[in-house]
Design a protein around this motif. Structure first.
Motif, PDB file in Angstrom:
ATOM      1  N   ARG A 220       0.907  -1.131  -0.119  1.00 23.44           N
ATOM      2  CA  ARG A 220       0.115   0.211   0.006  1.00 23.44           C
ATOM      3  C   ARG A 220       0.935   1.124  -0.127  1.00 23.44           C
ATOM      4  NH1 ARG A 220      -4.057  -1.287   4.940  1.00 23.44           N
ATOM      5  NH2 ARG A 220      -2.109  -2.681   5.336  1.00 23.44           N
ATOM      6  N   SER A 221       2.233   1.154  -0.365  1.00 19.25           N
ATOM      7  CA  SER A 221       3.044   2.417  -0.189  1.00 19.25           C
ATOM      8  C   SER A 221       3.564   2.337  -1.658  1.00 19.25           C
ATOM      9  CB  SER A 221       4.339   1.854   0.539  1.00 19.25           C
ATOM     10  OG  SER A 221       5.387   2.871   0.322  1.00 19.25           O
ATOM     11  N   ARG A 222       2.822   3.624  -2.345  1.00 21.54           N
ATOM     12  CA  ARG A 222       2.909   3.747  -3.748  1.00 21.54           C
ATOM     13  C   ARG A 222       3.391   5.277  -3.925  1.00 21.54           C
ATOM     14  NH1 ARG A 222       0.846  -0.974  -6.023  1.00 21.54           N
ATOM     15  NH2 ARG A 222       1.484   0.010  -8.130  1.00 21.54           N
ATOM     16  N   ALA A 223       3.826   5.781  -5.067  1.00 17.97           N
ATOM     17  CA  ALA A 223       4.146   7.004  -5.479  1.00 17.97           C
ATOM     18  C   ALA A 223       3.628   7.173  -6.776  1.00 17.97           C
ATOM     19  CB  ALA A 223       5.799   7.370  -5.177  1.00 17.97           C
ATOM     20  N   ALA A 240       8.892   5.419  -2.328  1.00 22.92           N
ATOM     21  CA  ALA A 240       7.650   4.478  -2.105  1.00 22.92           C
ATOM     22  C   ALA A 240       8.326   3.337  -1.375  1.00 22.92           C
ATOM     23  CB  ALA A 240       6.870   4.211  -3.261  1.00 22.92           C
ATOM     24  N   PRO A 241       8.629   3.351  -0.001  1.00 27.88           N
ATOM     25  CA  PRO A 241       9.223   2.259   0.512  1.00 27.88           C
ATOM     26  C   PRO A 241       8.196   1.009   0.858  1.00 27.88           C
ATOM     27  CG  PRO A 241       8.610   3.872   2.158  1.00 27.88           C
ATOM     28  CD  PRO A 241       8.581   4.422   0.673  1.00 27.88           C
ATOM     29  N   LEU A 242       8.853  -0.106   0.622  1.00 26.75           N
ATOM     30  CA  LEU A 242       7.913  -1.210   0.665  1.00 26.75           C
ATOM     31  C   LEU A 242       7.252  -1.568   1.863  1.00 26.75           C
ATOM     32  CD1 LEU A 242       6.914  -3.814  -0.951  1.00 26.75           C
ATOM     33  CD2 LEU A 242       8.683  -5.076  -0.177  1.00 26.75           C
ATOM     34  N   VAL A 243       5.765  -1.610   1.991  1.00 27.10           N
ATOM     35  CA  VAL A 243       5.101  -2.114   3.083  1.00 27.10           C
ATOM     36  C   VAL A 243       4.532  -3.597   2.989  1.00 27.10           C
ATOM     37  CG1 VAL A 243       3.026  -1.660   4.634  1.00 27.10           C
ATOM     38  CG2 VAL A 243       4.605   0.218   3.724  1.00 27.10           C
ATOM     39  N   PRO A 244       4.918  -4.619   3.579  1.00 28.36           N
ATOM     40  CA  PRO A 244       4.354  -5.753   3.483  1.00 28.36           C
ATOM     41  C   PRO A 244       2.782  -5.819   3.581  1.00 28.36           C
ATOM     42  CG  PRO A 244       6.005  -5.768   5.125  1.00 28.36           C
ATOM     43  CD  PRO A 244       5.698  -4.494   4.758  1.00 28.36           C
ATOM     44  N   CYS A 245       2.516  -6.658   2.431  1.00 28.57           N
ATOM     45  CA  CYS A 245       0.799  -6.658   2.571  1.00 28.57           C
ATOM     46  C   CYS A 245       0.207  -7.246   3.762  1.00 28.57           C
ATOM     47  CB  CYS A 245       0.260  -7.598   1.269  1.00 28.57           C
ATOM     48  SG  CYS A 245       0.952  -9.435   1.462  1.00 28.57           S
ATOM     49  N   GLY A 247       0.047  -5.314   6.126  1.00 28.98           N
ATOM     50  CA  GLY A 247       0.881  -4.426   7.289  1.00 28.98           C
ATOM     51  C   GLY A 247       0.233  -3.155   7.391  1.00 28.98           C
ATOM     52  N   PRO A 248       0.433  -2.294   8.443  1.00 26.08           N
ATOM     53  CA  PRO A 248      -0.208  -0.851   8.311  1.00 26.08           C
ATOM     54  C   PRO A 248       0.282   0.123   7.406  1.00 26.08           C
ATOM     55  CG  PRO A 248       1.589  -1.003   9.909  1.00 26.08           C
ATOM     56  CD  PRO A 248       1.658  -2.498   9.521  1.00 26.08           C
ATOM     57  N   PRO A 249      -0.638   0.987   6.858  1.00 20.97           N
ATOM     58  CA  PRO A 249      -0.033   1.899   5.688  1.00 20.97           C
ATOM     59  C   PRO A 249       0.967   2.753   6.265  1.00 20.97           C
ATOM     60  CG  PRO A 249      -2.301   2.605   6.612  1.00 20.97           C
ATOM     61  CD  PRO A 249      -1.859   1.203   7.092  1.00 20.97           C
ATOM     62  N   PRO A 250       1.799   3.352   5.288  1.00 18.73           N
ATOM     63  CA  PRO A 250       2.868   4.261   5.566  1.00 18.73           C
ATOM     64  C   PRO A 250       2.502   5.323   6.286  1.00 18.73           C
ATOM     65  CG  PRO A 250       2.555   4.387   3.359  1.00 18.73           C
ATOM     66  CD  PRO A 250       1.498   3.085   3.729  1.00 18.73           C
TER      67      PRO A 250
END
Length: 250
Positions: A220-223, A240-245, A247-250
């Motif tokens: 859910r971390s996108r740019a 856009a650092p990777l957030v594991p699916c 996990g909490p949004p950035p």
């Protein structure tokens, strides 16, 4: 820095299936879609900077009206693959044969549905008859391991080997462990590169139908992509650092 070898690009968020598990949140009335000239410009600039392959998905790529133009413009420049539900594939076979993508994979979302498995087998054969390499993506649920094993047996019996089957774990819920996925596949198998652990790859980027960029299709971390260039793609990934699916949004 290694080259961006492979892109996954969601052409549209329109799809008649509207699967609840779809990471792209595609739906029948989806309105987001890439302008064909933007897809072509980005794909060709990335190819000039070392990108070797681009995978077109969605949504449903066969519901994207400019698919033929995009395939024609990138022919000979990139390895072009398509992932489809198969619902529109029978009527699209002639147009696909003319565009000659290097690979088309048909998704089996419900391995326990014998009719869906049989349709995928038939469509892979139809693709091969038209000179297009066909394959299958099998979605595996932890609650449906036996059905996945049975589907795999049916695919192999039809002559579809493991080199043409991709075993994908359901996410973010009902997710099988790597060992369970391996047991369902019944031997050496292909899957997502993140199966052994969540980490970004410097050689891969996912581009959504809204024009945003991420290191993974599920994060859910996108740019936003600011320009249709390889440089802009790299810049977007950097913020856009990777957030594991799951996990909490950035």
């Amino acid at each position: 820095m290694p080259g961006m070898e492979r892109l996954s690009l969601e052409l549209t968020d329109r799809c008649a299936k509207a699967c609840a598990f779809c990471y792209a949140r595609a739906r029948p009335d989806g309105t987001r879609a890439w302008a064909p000239e933007d897809v072509i410009a980005l794909a060709l600039d990335c190819a000039a900077h070392g990108t070797r392959a681009i995978s077109f998905g969605g949504g449903e790529p066969l519901e994207y009206p400019h698919l033929g133009a995009v395939l024609a413009a990138t022919r000979g420049r990139l390895f072009r693959s398509i992932t489809t539900s198969g619902l529109l594939l029978d009527t699209a076979l002639g147009a696909l044969a003319a565009a000659a993508p290097e690979k088309v994979h048909v998704s089996i979302h419900h391995p326990g549905d014998g009719a869906e498995v049989a349709r995928a087998i038939r469509q892979v054969a139809a693709l091969e008859a038209r000179g297009i390499r066909g394959g299958v993506n099998v979605l595996v649920r932890r609650s449906g391991l036996a059905a996945a094993r049975a589907a795999g047996a049916a695919l192999r019996a039809a002559g579809i080997g493991e080199d043409r089957i991709v075993w994908l774990p359901m996410r973010p819920d009902d997710t099988p462990s790597p060992a369970e996925l391996a047991a369902a596949a019944g031997g050496p198998f292909q899957s997502a590169t993140c199966l052994g652990g969540c980490a970004p790859s410097p050689r891969f980027a996912s581009l959504a139908a809204d024009g945003t960029v991420a290191a993974c299709s599920y994060t859910r971390s996108r740019a936003p992509l600011q320009a249709m260039t390889h440089r802009a793609l790299r810049a977007a990934l950097a913020v856009a650092p990777l957030v594991p699916c799951g996990g909490p949004p950035p």
